[in-house]
Design a protein around this motif. Structure first.
Motif, mmCIF file in Angstrom:
data_model
loop_
_atom_site.group_PDB
_atom_site.id
_atom_site.type_symbol
_atom_site.label_atom_id
_atom_site.label_comp_id
_atom_site.label_asym_id
_atom_site.label_seq_id
_atom_site.Cartn_x
_atom_site.Cartn_y
_atom_site.Cartn_z
ATOM 1 N N THR A 9 2.296 81.174 -8.426
ATOM 2 C CA THR A 9 1.337 80.125 -8.071
ATOM 3 C C THR A 9 1.463 79.821 -6.581
ATOM 4 O O THR A 9 2.337 80.349 -5.896
ATOM 5 N N GLY A 10 0.601 78.937 -6.106
ATOM 6 C CA GLY A 10 0.689 78.436 -4.735
ATOM 7 C C GLY A 10 0.592 79.523 -3.677
ATOM 8 O O GLY A 10 -0.159 80.485 -3.814
ATOM 9 N N THR A 11 1.385 79.364 -2.622
ATOM 10 C CA THR A 11 1.312 80.293 -1.505
ATOM 11 C C THR A 11 1.777 81.691 -1.902
ATOM 12 O O THR A 11 1.286 82.680 -1.363
ATOM 13 N N VAL A 12 2.719 81.781 -2.837
ATOM 14 C CA VAL A 12 3.168 83.103 -3.288
ATOM 15 C C VAL A 12 1.996 83.833 -3.941
ATOM 16 O O VAL A 12 1.750 85.005 -3.662
ATOM 17 N N ARG A 13 1.255 83.140 -4.791
ATOM 18 C CA ARG A 13 0.102 83.750 -5.464
ATOM 19 C C ARG A 13 -0.943 84.189 -4.442
ATOM 20 O O ARG A 13 -1.507 85.271 -4.536
ATOM 21 N N ARG A 14 -1.212 83.354 -3.473
ATOM 22 C CA ARG A 14 -2.253 83.692 -2.492
ATOM 23 C C ARG A 14 -1.850 84.852 -1.577
ATOM 24 O O ARG A 14 -2.697 85.437 -0.921
ATOM 25 N N ARG A 15 -0.566 85.217 -1.551
ATOM 26 C CA ARG A 15 -0.154 86.409 -0.781
ATOM 27 C C ARG A 15 -0.772 87.670 -1.367
ATOM 28 O O ARG A 15 -1.040 88.617 -0.641
ATOM 29 N N TRP A 16 -0.966 87.702 -2.688
ATOM 30 C CA TRP A 16 -1.486 88.918 -3.303
ATOM 31 C C TRP A 16 -2.844 88.744 -3.975
ATOM 32 O O TRP A 16 -3.571 89.721 -4.139
ATOM 33 N N ASP A 17 -3.200 87.545 -4.376
ATOM 34 C CA ASP A 17 -4.419 87.340 -5.157
ATOM 35 C C ASP A 17 -5.553 86.824 -4.289
ATOM 36 O O ASP A 17 -5.732 85.618 -4.120
#
Length: 163
Positions: free
Chosen positions: A24-32
């Motif tokens: 979720t969050g910034t980790v998710r937005r790194r790939w999604d």
């Protein structure tokens, strides 16, 4: 009901692949690249069967979905509860299985949907299959990148998948 699916190999074990898919969050937005915003609803702190989420797609469309299955490390499924006007129904499932040679995971993402209004559905579903298919392949390619991203892998292994 149209079905679109995509499959990819990732060089991590199924448990890690599953964990990356649930970041979720910034980790998710790194790939999604599909999402611009996503969060749990109703006070939930993590994914589980019955948990609802809000997701805003990068072009601004949004939906509320509910996990109908959550079985780490093999699969997760969701259904749309409320979303864009043109979807009558939308559901999706992500599966993670060890590759036959044991060197990684085969990720299979499958979605089914129906469109409204009924008189427009045959054309809308044909177009939707193309557009949704493209988006799923694009999103899955991002997932493959995420499974090779040291920061993403470090976050799931450290138990901080949302930071």
């Amino acid at each position: 009901m149209p079905v679109v699916s995509a499959e990819a190999f990732v060089p991590v074990d199924p448990a890690t692949a599953f964990a990356v898919s649930q970041t979720t969050g910034t980790v998710r937005r790194r790939w999604d690249g599909f999402i611009s915003e996503q969060y749990f609803l109703d006070g939930a702190q993590h994914a589980a069967k019955g948990v609802r989420t809000f997701t805003r797609q990068r072009f601004g469309l949004s939906m509320i979905s509910r996990y109908v299955s959550y079985a780490p490390p093999t699969n997760v499924g969701m259904v749309m509860e409320r979303g864009p006007w043109f979807f009558e129904k939308l559901g999706g499932g992500w599966r993670f299985a060890a590759s036959p040679d044991g060197t990684g995971t085969i990720a299979t993402w499958k979605y089914n949907f129906s469109c409204r209004p009924a008189w427009l559905a045959p054309l809308a579903e044909r177009i939707g299959g193309v557009v949704l298919g493209f988006e799923i392949r694009r999103r899955l390619a991002g997932f493959v990148t995420g499974c090779a991203d040291p920061e993403v892998i470090r976050s799931v292994r450290n138990g901080t998948p949302g930071s």
